[in-house]
Each structure stands twice: as structure tokens, then as C-alpha cells.
Design a protein around this motif. Structure first.
Motif, PDB file in Angstrom:
ATOM      1  N   UNK A   1      16.901  97.949  15.540  1.00 20.59           N
ATOM      2  CA  UNK A   1      17.775  99.094  15.300  1.00 20.59           C
ATOM      3  C   UNK A   1      16.942 100.273  14.816  1.00 20.59           C
ATOM      4  N   UNK A   2      16.900 101.326  15.617  1.00 21.74           N
ATOM      5  CA  UNK A   2      16.099 102.502  15.289  1.00 21.74           C
ATOM      6  C   UNK A   2      16.555 103.110  13.965  1.00 21.74           C
TER       7      UNK A   2
ATOM      8  N   UNK B   1      13.136 109.167  21.603  1.00 25.54           N
ATOM      9  CA  UNK B   1      11.686 109.011  21.723  1.00 25.54           C
ATOM     10  C   UNK B   1      10.967 108.765  20.390  1.00 25.54           C
ATOM     11  N   UNK B   2      11.672 108.247  19.389  1.00 26.53           N
ATOM     12  CA  UNK B   2      10.961 107.809  18.185  1.00 26.53           C
ATOM     13  C   UNK B   2      10.041 106.659  18.579  1.00 26.53           C
ATOM     14  N   UNK B   3       8.801 106.683  18.083  1.00 29.78           N
ATOM     15  CA  UNK B   3       7.799 105.692  18.466  1.00 29.78           C
ATOM     16  C   UNK B   3       7.247 105.031  17.216  1.00 29.78           C
ATOM     17  N   UNK B   4       7.160 103.697  17.264  1.00 26.90           N
ATOM     18  CA  UNK B   4       6.726 102.911  16.111  1.00 26.90           C
ATOM     19  C   UNK B   4       5.503 102.077  16.491  1.00 26.90           C
TER      20      UNK B   4
ATOM     21  N   UNK C   1      11.811 111.686  15.700  1.00 25.62           N
ATOM     22  CA  UNK C   1      12.615 112.105  14.542  1.00 25.62           C
ATOM     23  C   UNK C   1      12.860 111.039  13.486  1.00 25.62           C
ATOM     24  N   UNK C   2      12.605 109.768  13.778  1.00 25.62           N
ATOM     25  CA  UNK C   2      12.812 108.731  12.756  1.00 25.62           C
ATOM     26  C   UNK C   2      11.911 109.002  11.556  1.00 25.62           C
ATOM     27  N   UNK C   3      12.436 108.732  10.353  1.00 30.23           N
ATOM     28  CA  UNK C   3      11.647 109.076   9.159  1.00 30.23           C
ATOM     29  C   UNK C   3      11.226 107.867   8.332  1.00 30.23           C
TER      30      UNK C   3
END
Length: 341
Positions: free
Chosen positions: A265-266, A289-292, A304-306
Motif C-alpha cells: 500500500x503506497x 510514480x512514487x518510487x521506493x 510524492x510519497x513522504x
């Protein structure tokens, strides 16, 4: 004559052919609509607008009935039917207002074209008074003052429409929406990791370097609300070369022989993160397009994920099956008002 002379003559001709000012062409001849010429056509247009507003009211009422009467069950079909009913009624409610407003403007409101000369930005008191009068004239042109049925229809539709959003929202907050549900999942110490959707437990020996498994808790379907719990408990399992892994301090024992497990879950808005690039060890969320980086604690490297994806601590049992050491140590999914990061 030389080329240079030709260019000079053309330039001189162009300069003399452009006038210093253009004559004002004025407004085109006004074309009267059928509703302007025929009172019956005007009444017919008014009835059509009223019908559209009434449809909006019915859509609002329908959305409230659907919200209270159609309760999503444990099956995908029941959830789909409930969402479909709410969506269609909400669309009818909003579409009725929009179509009525457009049809009203095109058939009943004044459509005479007006042109004014450009004036300084700052307006004096006389200009402001004229502007207020123009608004009053516009309300008069709309005909709402002398069309009681139309006035009642538009006020009813506009006043009732917010209920399509407010009632489900208030019902959820005041009902069974508890923040604690977002802080915990069904993962427990000793729960085996199983393939999604087959539910087959996973042995550590079956996970090769570079392979990816979509994972759910073993025996998840035995849970009373397994669909809701699955939405929170889904995990992505990846095996890396142990030399590539940068363990988060204090979490060195959360992986097993290079096998790591992270929530799918993003942490941006909750989309499923499932696009894995083996060469870079990056997980991509297809929504925004959040990349981990899986090799570095699933930290955010782009988008944009923080915050990183929560990690599920895993090990193996006596039979070699992968099991959870415990639940996630932090809430899964996007941030909310009790968790800013």
C-alpha cells in the motif's frame, strides 16, 4: 532591378498598406431565439429546465436511499453494486444541475451581446453602483423572479445536492470508522506468508534471487471480514543478494537470507505498489510514480510519497515456511490526521 531593391520596395509597400487604426465593425445583428418570439416555446423551455432540476433532486434522494439500503457485503459483487448505485445517483444529481443551468442560460436568459470600452482597473463609486445595477438587471433577465416553479426547482436541487456527499461522510465518521483499524492488520507472530490469490504457503527455498511474490496472510479467507483485511495486509515479497541490502538500524533480523517483505500500500494515497525493477531494486507506484528502494528500507527515491513502505518482519518456521515475526511496526498506507508522516 536588384534583389536588394525588390526587398526594399516590398517593405515600403507593407508599411503603407497597414492602417494605423481599424474601424469598429460593431456587433453582429442579433438573432432572436424561438423562446424570445413564441411565449409557448418559452414556457416549454422553462418546463424542460424544471424537469432537469427535478431529476437532480431525484438523484440526490436516490443516493441517500442507496447509501442506507444497499450495504456492501463480503463479496466483490456486493461492493460493486453498492458503489455503482451510489455513483449513478450522484452522477444524476450533479448532471441534472449542470444540464439545467446550461439549458436555462441558452433558452431563457438574455443573450444580447454587449460591448464596453476598456476602462481603468480602479473603479469609482458610480461604476460600482452601475455594476450592482447590472447584476440586478441580470437577475431580472434570467426570469427567476417571475418563474416561481423554476425558482423552487433550482433552490431544491442546489440545496439537496450536498447531502449526496455529506451523509455518507458523516455516516462513516460517526459510524464504524475507527482510526485504530488503520494502525493494525491481521498479521500476527507465526502467520505464514501465502501466495495471492491461491493462498499457498511459501517456502523460503522457493524464493530465488530476483523473484517477486504477491503475498497475503495464510488462511485469510477464514477471517469474518477477509476482504477488508486483505486490503490492508497485502505484501510484496522480494529476494535480493544479501550484499545489496542496507538494513535499517534495529531491523537487521527482519529479513531472512536476503528475503524482504514490504507493504504493497503506497504511503502517498494508498495505491498498490507492485511494479518491481530487478536491476535497480526499485518499486514503482503506477498511480503517481512514487518510487521506493527495496534494498534500502523501501525509502522514497522519487515521487510524492513522504515516508517508506512499512516492512513486515519475517523469518521461517521449523518446516521452512516463511512466517511473520509480528504485525507491521507502523501504520500502513497513506498519512492521516493522527499520523502526519
Amino acid at each position: 532591378m536588384s534583389t536588394h531593391d525588390n526587398s526594399r520596395d516590398l517593405t515600403a509597400h507593407s508599411a503603407t498598406s497597414v492602417p494605423e487604426a481599424f474601424e469598429d465593425p460593431g456587433l453582429p445583428e442579433h438573432r432572436y431565439r424561438q423562446a424570445d418570439l413564441d411565449p409557448k416555446a418559452g414556457k416549454r423551455a422553462e418546463r424542460q429546465v424544471v424537469v432537469l432540476f427535478v431529476l437532480s433532486v431525484l438523484g440526490t434522494i436516490g443516493s441517500l436511499v442507496a447509501y442506507f439500503a444497499i450495504t456492501p457485503g463480503d463479496t466483490t459483487a456486493s461492493v460493486r453494486n453498492a458503489n455503482l448505485a451510489l455513483g449513478l445517483c450522484l452522477a444524476l444529481s450533479l448532471l441534472g444541475i449542470g444540464l439545467a443551468a446550461v439549458h436555462w442560460a441558452k433558452t431563457l436568459m438574455s443573450d444580447h451581446e454587449v460591448a464596453e470600452k476598456r476602462k481603468p482597473i480602479a473603479s469609482d463609486s458610480d461604476t460600482r453602483r452601475d455594476a450592482i445595477q447590472a447584476l440586478a438587471d441580470g437577475a431580472k433577465d434570467s426570469g427567476i423572479g417571475r418563474r416561481g416553479v423554476l425558482k423552487g426547482a433550482v433552490l431544491s436541487a442546489v440545496a439537496l445536492f450536498p447531502l449526496t456527499i455529506a451523509v455518507p461522510l458523516i455516516g462513516s465518521v460517526g459510524g464504524d470508522w475507527k482510526i485504530s483499524k488503520f494502525k493494525h492488520t491481521v498479521w500476527r507472530k507465526g502467520t505464514r506468508l501465502a501466495k495471492d490469490p491461491s493462498g499457498e504457503p511459501i517456502k523460503a527455498s522457493d524464493v530465488t534471487i530476483g523473484s517477486v511474490f504477491h503475498v497475503i496472510p495464510d488462511k485469510l479467507r477464514e477471517h469474518e471480514h477477509w476482504m477488508e483485511e486483505k486490503a490492508k495486509a497485502v505484501v510484496l515479497l522480494v529476494r535480493l543478494d544479501e550484499r545489496d541490502i542496507k538494513h535499517v538500524p534495529g531491523r537487521e533480523s527482519w529479513a531472512y537470507n536476503g528475503i524482504v517483505a514490504y507493504s504493497k500500500i503506497c504511503t502517498h494515497v494508498g495505491c498498490p505498489v507492485a511494479l518491481y525493477e530487478q536491476q535497480t531494486h526499485h518499486l514503482l507506484c503506477p498511480c503517481h510514480q512514487s518510487t521506493f528502494d527495496v534494498a534500502d528500507g523501501a525509502k522514497v527515491v522519487f515521487g510524492p510519497a513522504n515516508r517508506p513502505l512499512p516492512q513486515l518482519p519475517i523469518t521461517v518456521d521449523d518446516e521452512g515456511y516463511l512466517i511473520a515475526q509480528d504485525d507491521f511496526a507502523e501504520p500502513i498506507g497513506p498519512s492521516y490526521w493522527e499520523r502526519l508522516r
